[in-house]
Scaffold this active site. Structure first.
Site, PDB file in Angstrom:
ATOM      1  N   ASP A  12       0.863  -1.193   0.000  1.00 51.32           N
ATOM      2  CA  ASP A  12       0.000   0.000   0.000  1.00 51.32           C
ATOM      3  C   ASP A  12       0.897   1.241   0.000  1.00 51.32           C
ATOM      4  OD1 ASP A  12      -3.001   0.875   1.840  1.00 51.32           O
ATOM      5  OD2 ASP A  12      -1.722   2.124   0.614  1.00 51.32           O
ATOM      6  N   ASP A 107      -3.394   2.085  -5.573  1.00 51.15           N
ATOM      7  CA  ASP A 107      -2.139   2.102  -4.799  1.00 51.15           C
ATOM      8  C   ASP A 107      -1.983   0.889  -3.882  1.00 51.15           C
ATOM      9  OD1 ASP A 107      -3.774   2.692  -2.523  1.00 51.15           O
ATOM     10  OD2 ASP A 107      -2.115   3.851  -1.666  1.00 51.15           O
ATOM     11  N   GLU A 108      -2.795  -0.133  -4.105  1.00 51.48           N
ATOM     12  CA  GLU A 108      -2.847  -1.211  -3.119  1.00 51.48           C
ATOM     13  C   GLU A 108      -3.083  -2.546  -3.822  1.00 51.48           C
ATOM     14  OE1 GLU A 108      -6.021  -0.293  -0.430  1.00 51.48           O
ATOM     15  OE2 GLU A 108      -5.982  -2.299   0.434  1.00 51.48           O
TER      16      GLU A 108
HETATM   17  N1  DCP Z   1      -8.579   8.227  -1.805  1.00 54.25           N
HETATM   18  C1  DCP Z   1      -9.631   9.093  -2.061  1.00 54.25           C
HETATM   19  N2  DCP Z   1     -10.663   9.208  -1.164  1.00 54.25           N
HETATM   20  C2  DCP Z   1     -10.680   8.464  -0.030  1.00 54.25           C
HETATM   21  C3  DCP Z   1      -9.622   7.562   0.239  1.00 54.25           C
HETATM   22  C4  DCP Z   1      -8.573   7.466  -0.676  1.00 54.25           C
HETATM   23  O1  DCP Z   1      -9.622   9.753  -3.087  1.00 54.25           O
HETATM   24  N3  DCP Z   1     -11.702   8.582   0.835  1.00 54.25           N
HETATM   25  C5  DCP Z   1      -7.461   8.141  -2.759  1.00 54.25           C
HETATM   26  C6  DCP Z   1      -6.354   9.092  -2.363  1.00 54.25           C
HETATM   27  C7  DCP Z   1      -5.282   8.223  -1.785  1.00 54.25           C
HETATM   28  C8  DCP Z   1      -5.488   6.916  -2.506  1.00 54.25           C
HETATM   29  O2  DCP Z   1      -6.889   6.844  -2.794  1.00 54.25           O
HETATM   30  O3  DCP Z   1      -3.982   8.761  -1.980  1.00 54.25           O
HETATM   31  C9  DCP Z   1      -5.047   5.705  -1.727  1.00 54.25           C
HETATM   32  O4  DCP Z   1      -5.834   5.578  -0.554  1.00 54.25           O
HETATM   33  P1  DCP Z   1      -5.220   5.083   0.797  1.00 54.25           P
HETATM   34  O5  DCP Z   1      -6.358   4.777   1.696  1.00 54.25           O
HETATM   35  O6  DCP Z   1      -4.205   4.022   0.559  1.00 54.25           O
HETATM   36  O7  DCP Z   1      -4.523   6.373   1.417  1.00 54.25           O
HETATM   37  P2  DCP Z   1      -3.107   6.996   1.107  1.00 54.25           P
HETATM   38  O8  DCP Z   1      -2.288   6.141   0.197  1.00 54.25           O
HETATM   39  O9  DCP Z   1      -3.278   8.398   0.665  1.00 54.25           O
HETATM   40  O10 DCP Z   1      -2.440   7.062   2.529  1.00 54.25           O
HETATM   41  P3  DCP Z   1      -1.892   5.840   3.416  1.00 54.25           P
HETATM   42  O11 DCP Z   1      -0.433   6.117   3.596  1.00 54.25           O
HETATM   43  O12 DCP Z   1      -2.655   5.906   4.670  1.00 54.25           O
HETATM   44  O13 DCP Z   1      -2.129   4.571   2.636  1.00 54.25           O
HETATM   45 MG    MG Z   2      -2.126   4.098   0.502  1.00 58.62          MG
END
Ligand code: DCP
Ligand code: MG
Length: 360
Positions: A12, A107-108
């Site tokens: 992730d 991203d996962e």
């Molecule tokens: N995303 C979004 N709206 C949300 C959750 C996520 O648009 N409610 C998008 C933005 C994030 C991406 O999806 O960058 C990936 O989600 P993640 O939950 O993996 O969050 P991040 O990668 O940003 O942060 P983390 O380091 O917690 O994984």
């Molecule tokens: Mg993420």
């Protein structure tokens, strides 16, 4: 079934959208960055860089609130095309290590490396190499978790973000799971957590101390599932995604769109574009998909499979517009619309298609 424990890795990316923006604009590195809606709009936060998180900024929060909590934050609009490009690079890295890749979002992904393609053998080593290669190829950091199943791998990857690296061998699963707050169990949201806490259940060990029949009595089949997870058991396989042959066009609007008539006009235009793409590819398709992303970034797709394959813009538009009825486009502001076609066919017939693939 398997002979012995599986080796599952969950990857992730850290603060994905924000990290990509910081990579591409070095002046933003080390600064709080919020990607999503603008503070003076009704938009929401898609994600926040780790510099912004101590201020309490998080995904799905109104951008205006984020700006109040963190006045120094830099607010940026998302660039989905760029994130998709990175996602393809991630996929290419994963493919070097296994065919069993289950993408969860851009991203996962879960990877089953029980038998990794390079014969490395150790999940720890595979995970290290994957993180290193992601960094080399994309310049971005990821967090990884590994364990004997998806549940353990997912929780592990989240535990020490950012740049987390948590490996849970089978003999450590019980101890790993025991102290886990129930809110960390994937699928247990705030509502589920409250239901559990109302029964005095705050951690997995609290779940373990309950009789499974009692849990089922309280929570139905969810109780069975929770009881298994609390023991660190998760039988869900890593399911490799089929390469689906499809073709689509979509558009993100500079300002959110409202109302069915406006949506219809856009869909008619997109359908015309899609016809051009299908024509170029020499295919027609039987399944038409409508994609809608609302202003809060939540996204739905609606599809319909027809009895005959279509390609004409008018046909595609008619199907997409009909699918609008199954969305909330009439009530909610829209950020993006898309039209796609799958179940593609070659109108020249299957023999031609075979010849075509034989030539490649
Ligand atoms: N995303 C979004 N709206 C949300 C959750 C996520 O648009 N409610 C998008 C933005 C994030 C991406 O999806 O960058 C990936 O989600 P993640 O939950 O993996 O969050 P991040 O990668 O940003 O942060 P983390 O380091 O917690 O994984
Ligand atoms: Mg993420």
């Amino acid at each position: 079934m398997g002979r012995g424990p599986r080796k599952v890795i969950h990857v992730d990316m850290d603060a994905f959208y924000a990290q990509v923006e910081q990579r591409d604009r070095p002046e933003l590195r080390g600064r709080p960055v919020v990607v999503g809606g603008m503070p003076n709009s009704r938009g929401v936060v898609a994600t926040a860089s780790y510099e912004a998180r101590p201020f309490g900024v998080h995904s799905a929060m109104p951008a205006a609130q984020a700006a109040r909590l963190c006045p120094d934050a830099v607010f940026l609009r998302p660039d989905f095309a760029k994130y998709k490009q990175v996602s393809r690079q991630l996929r290419a890295v994963f493919e070097r290590y296994t065919d069993l890749i289950e993408p969860v979002s851009l991203d996962e992904a879960y990877l089953d490396v029980t038998e990794d393609a390079l014969g490395i053998g150790s999940a720890t080593l595979v995970a290290q190499r994957i993180v290193g290669e992601i960094w080399d190829v994309t310049g971005l950091s990821a967090s990884v978790g590994a364990g004997p199943n998806k549940f353990v791998a997912k929780v592990a990857s989240d535990l020490e973000k950012p740049r987390g690296f948590v490996i849970v061998p089978p003999e450590r699963v019980a101890a790993f799971v025991r102290d886990l707050p129930v809110g960390k169990i994937p699928g247990v949201g705030p509502v589920g957590r409250r239901r559990l806490e109302a029964r005095g259940i705050a951690t997995c060990s609290d779940l373990l101390s309950q009789d499974e029949r009692q849990l089922v009595g309280w929570f139905g089949s969810w109780g069975t599932r929770l009881s298994e997870l609390a023991r660190g058991v998760d039988r869900r396989p890593v399911v490799a995604s089929r390469t689906r042959r499809s073709c689509s066009v979509e558009e993100t609007f500079p300002r959110d769109l409202s109302g069915v008539p406006a949506a219809r006009a856009v869909l008619e235009r997109l359908a015309g574009e899609l016809e051009g793409r299908l024509r170029k590819a020499g295919v027609t398709g039987r399944t038409v998909t409508l994609k809608v992303r609302y202003a809060d970034f939540s996204t739905v797709t609606r599809r319909r499979t027809l009895t005959r394959a279509v390609r004409a813009g008018d046909d595609l538009a008619a199907e997409a517009v009909a699918l609008l009825d199954q969305t909330e486009v009439a009530e909610r502001p829209i950020r993006l619309l898309g039209v796609g076609v799958s179940s593609l066919e070659d109108p020249a017939g299957p023999r031609q298609l075979e010849l075509f693939s034989a030539l490649h």
